[in-house]
Scaffold this motif. Structure first.
Motif, PDB file in Angstrom:
ATOM      1  N   LYS A  43      13.450  43.290  86.075  1.00 20.58           N
ATOM      2  CA  LYS A  43      13.761  44.620  85.548  1.00 20.58           C
ATOM      3  C   LYS A  43      13.284  44.728  84.103  1.00 20.58           C
ATOM      4  O   LYS A  43      12.993  43.738  83.447  1.00 20.58           O
ATOM      5  N   SER A  63      25.765  52.513  79.052  1.00 16.21           N
ATOM      6  CA  SER A  63      26.297  51.603  80.066  1.00 16.21           C
ATOM      7  C   SER A  63      27.316  50.606  79.509  1.00 16.21           C
ATOM      8  O   SER A  63      28.064  49.997  80.279  1.00 16.21           O
ATOM      9  N   LYS A  87      31.149  43.403  83.999  1.00 19.28           N
ATOM     10  CA  LYS A  87      30.816  43.753  85.367  1.00 19.28           C
ATOM     11  C   LYS A  87      29.649  42.891  85.823  1.00 19.28           C
ATOM     12  O   LYS A  87      28.848  42.427  85.006  1.00 19.28           O
ATOM     13  N   GLU A  89      26.932  43.764  86.966  1.00 18.40           N
ATOM     14  CA  GLU A  89      25.667  44.355  86.499  1.00 18.40           C
ATOM     15  C   GLU A  89      25.379  44.070  85.024  1.00 18.40           C
ATOM     16  O   GLU A  89      24.294  44.408  84.530  1.00 18.40           O
ATOM     17  N   ASP A  90      26.315  43.445  84.317  1.00 21.45           N
ATOM     18  CA  ASP A  90      26.053  43.003  82.949  1.00 21.45           C
ATOM     19  C   ASP A  90      25.335  41.658  82.916  1.00 21.45           C
ATOM     20  O   ASP A  90      24.941  41.190  81.843  1.00 21.45           O
TER      21      ASP A  90
END
Length: 122
Positions: A43, A63, A87, A89-90
């Motif tokens: 990413k 975010s 989270k 996603e961190d």
């Protein structure tokens, strides 16, 4: 020349907290705005937070706003990133960066650290 060394990464469960630190070399630390940028494999890099030279003004990515806090101690040549309510996603490699300008993107930073891995398990 500024050298940056991050520390404090690791493995944490979702909902937990970590505190990253970034120690800077040199006697001009207070002349630089400092930031944190993160990168997930595959990413694009993502801007996380930045703090002005005096420490009085900070900016955050949407975010992380409300969960992460950037701070600095100019006497210790160190910038911190307190990460709460983590989270999955961190999960990323977190880099600290320095520049004489206040930057709120991933590009344009003059100096980068080597990064520290943060992994958040679900």
């Amino acid at each position: 020349q500024v050298q940056l060394v991050e520390a404090g990464g690791g493995l944490v469960q979702a909902g937990g907290a970590l505190r990253l630190s970034c120690a800077a070399s040199g006697r001009t630390f207070s002349s630089y705005a400092m930031g944190w940028i993160r990168k997930v494999p595959g990413k694009e890099r993502e801007f996380v937070a930045t703090i002005k030279q005096s420490g009085g003004i900070t900016y955050y990515a949407g975010s992380v706003k409300g969960r992460f806090t950037i701070s600095r101690d100019n006497a210790k040549n160190t910038v911190y990133l307190q990460m709460n309510s983590l989270k999955p996603e961190d999960t990323a490699v977190y880099y600290c960066a320095a520049d004489r300008l206040v930057i709120q993107t991933v590009a344009g930073w003059d100096y980068w650290g080597q990064g520290t891995q943060v992994t958040v398990s679900s």
